[in-house]
Design an enzyme around this catalytic site. Structure first.
Site, PDB file in Angstrom:
ATOM      1  N   GLN A  84       0.798  -1.216   0.000  1.00 21.72           N
ATOM      2  CA  GLN A  84       0.000   0.000   0.000  1.00 21.72           C
ATOM      3  C   GLN A  84       0.837   1.276   0.000  1.00 21.72           C
ATOM      4  OE1 GLN A  84      -2.742  -1.815   3.282  1.00 21.72           O
ATOM      5  NE2 GLN A  84      -3.921  -0.191   2.314  1.00 21.72           N
ATOM      6  N   HIS A 110       1.278  -9.442   4.461  1.00 21.89           N
ATOM      7  CA  HIS A 110       0.143  -8.517   4.549  1.00 21.89           C
ATOM      8  C   HIS A 110      -0.624  -8.574   3.227  1.00 21.89           C
ATOM      9  CE1 HIS A 110      -1.425  -4.796   6.784  1.00 21.89           C
ATOM     10  NE2 HIS A 110      -2.258  -5.026   5.783  1.00 21.89           N
ATOM     11  N   ASN A 169      -1.297 -10.908   8.296  1.00 30.75           N
ATOM     12  CA  ASN A 169      -2.290  -9.880   8.552  1.00 30.75           C
ATOM     13  C   ASN A 169      -3.675 -10.383   8.166  1.00 30.75           C
ATOM     14  OD1 ASN A 169      -3.000  -6.844   8.952  1.00 30.75           O
ATOM     15  ND2 ASN A 169      -3.910  -7.366   6.973  1.00 30.75           N
ATOM     16  N   GLU A 170      -4.595 -10.302   9.099  1.00 27.00           N
ATOM     17  CA  GLU A 170      -6.012 -10.596   8.866  1.00 27.00           C
ATOM     18  C   GLU A 170      -6.241 -11.869   8.051  1.00 27.00           C
ATOM     19  OE1 GLU A 170      -7.891  -6.117   9.218  1.00 27.00           O
ATOM     20  OE2 GLU A 170      -7.861  -7.077   7.238  1.00 27.00           O
TER      21      GLU A 170
END
Length: 398
Positions: A18, A110, A153-154
């Site tokens: 990102q 991620h 991540n998640e």
């Protein structure tokens, strides 16, 4: 103050794809060129080259921690070939954080992976856990002195994305949708397949053991907390959905060094299932309800399900163009967090999402950052919310 530990981590979080830019060997980069309506990440905000400035801004504001990721697609561009230069790059990031007095919280995965990993079948491939374990082993070479490591991540949202991508191959007429934007009208997010979740749990446990054997870091993973609340009579439905969306992954964190709580909003559960966020002027730029109380709900539920694994808030924030609204949201969310700590929950820190306005998985409009970025010049412009959070960090409590 309950069981809040000292030193308490006050910081902000980012994800490599990102913010870095030109992550050309990743599966997401390949996907961006194929999905109609999906904006490209491109240069992102060039944090690959500007990470020192980003960290300096956080430290000068008064924060003492920075969560960032290392990019598997850069470190292992083809199977079995490790880039020493990229490993050195991420080690320099770790050293820079330490030099600025920022505790590094490092995420190993991620959402993004190498393009070749996706072409092998990704997380559904026969060698998925083996491939990830090999990468994690390589990554541990640069993690000396890093006190916090998140394997993934998640994973619950990753499982949802893997499920959606798998099903899309069966229904190619359905267009891609961002996992983080909930504007209406849009299709309902697919329920993450528990079998995909089980594969990610296996990968997490394998990675956890590798990191434990090779470093002194506290190891865990981060879970997207939906903060579901049941309507009267919907308690059974609530428990069923909590297991599929969260508890499968929270239960897998038992025995971890910490659990990362990631909370933004809350949703009601009726007997029919998850209720959409009702249209409201207060809804965020990603369509979610304005619910700062969700952080307290998420932390309490996580503490209960994990059986008392230490909590580190690894993401909490709001997509808004109104920075005063960001401060108001965060202030109230922190109030709920510290109320949970006062009730005996072991809270180790609060990392805001996000340090910078960035690429929101297919979209540029949603802005979560404490720092604005000019995408033409890459000039960083700290918002009042950054100074505000730094002041909170200096006081040690909202």
């Amino acid at each position: 103050m309950g069981t809040v530990t000292k030193p308490f981590l006050w910081g902000a979080s980012t994800a490599p794809h990102q913010i870095e830019g030109n992550n050309v060997n990743s599966d997401w980069w390949a996907r961006e060129g194929l999905m109609p309506g999906m904006e490209r990440s491109g240069d992102a905000i060039d944090s690959y080259h500007r990470y020192e400035e980003d960290m300096r801004l956080l430290a000068e504001a008064g924060l003492n921690a920075y969560r960032f990721g290392i990019e598997w697609a850069r470190i292992e561009p083809v199977p079995g070939h490790l880039s020493r230069a990229e490993l050195a790059h991420y080690r320099r990031m770790i050293d820079t954080a330490v030099r600025f007095g920022l505790t590094p919280v490092v995420t190993l995965h991620h959402f993004t992976g190498p393009r070749w990993f996706a072409e092998e079948g990704g997380w559904l491939g026969d060698r998925a856990v083996e491939r990830f374990s090999s990468y994690v082993t390589a990554a541990t070479r640069i993690l000396d002195g890093v006190p916090w490591v998140a394997t993934m991540n998640e994973p619950n949202m990753l499982a949802m994305m893997v499920t959606a991508e798998r099903d899309a191959r069966l229904r190619p007429d359905e267009a891609w949708q961002s996992p983080t934007v909930d504007n209406q009208p849009r299709p309902i997010l697919p329920t993450p397949d528990p079998e995909v979740g089980a594969r990610l749990v296996e990968a997490h446990h394998a990675a956890r053991e590798i990191v434990r054997e090779r470093t002194d870091a506290a190891v865990g993973w981060t879970v997207a907390n939906r903060a579901f609340v049941a309507r009267p009579g919907a308690e059974e439905t609530l428990h069923e959905l909590e297991h599929i969306w969260e508890d499968l992954y929270l239960e897998a964190a038992r025995g971890d060094g910490f659990i990362g709580v990631q909370s933004y909003s809350s949703q009601w559960i009726s007997r029919e299932g998850i209720e959409p966020h009702p249209p409201h002027p207060d809804n965020t730029l990603v369509g979610t309800a304005y619910r700062p109380d969700s952080l307290g709900i998420a932390v309490r539920h996580t503490w209960e399900v994990t059986g008392g694994v230490p909590v580190l808030v690894t993401e909490n924030g709001i997509a808004t163009a109104d920075d005063e609204r960001r401060i108001a949201y965060t202030s109230e969310a922190l109030g709920h967090l510290f109320a949970a700590a006062d009730d005996g929950i072991d809270v180790r820190g609060y990392l805001h999402w996000s340090a910078l306005d960035n690429y929101e998985w297919g979209h540029w409009e949603p802005t979560f950052g404490l720092i604005a970025v000019d995408r033409e010049t890459f000039e960083r412009r700290p918002k009042p919310s950054l100074a505000w959070l730094g002041d909170v960090a200096r006081r040690g409590r909202p």
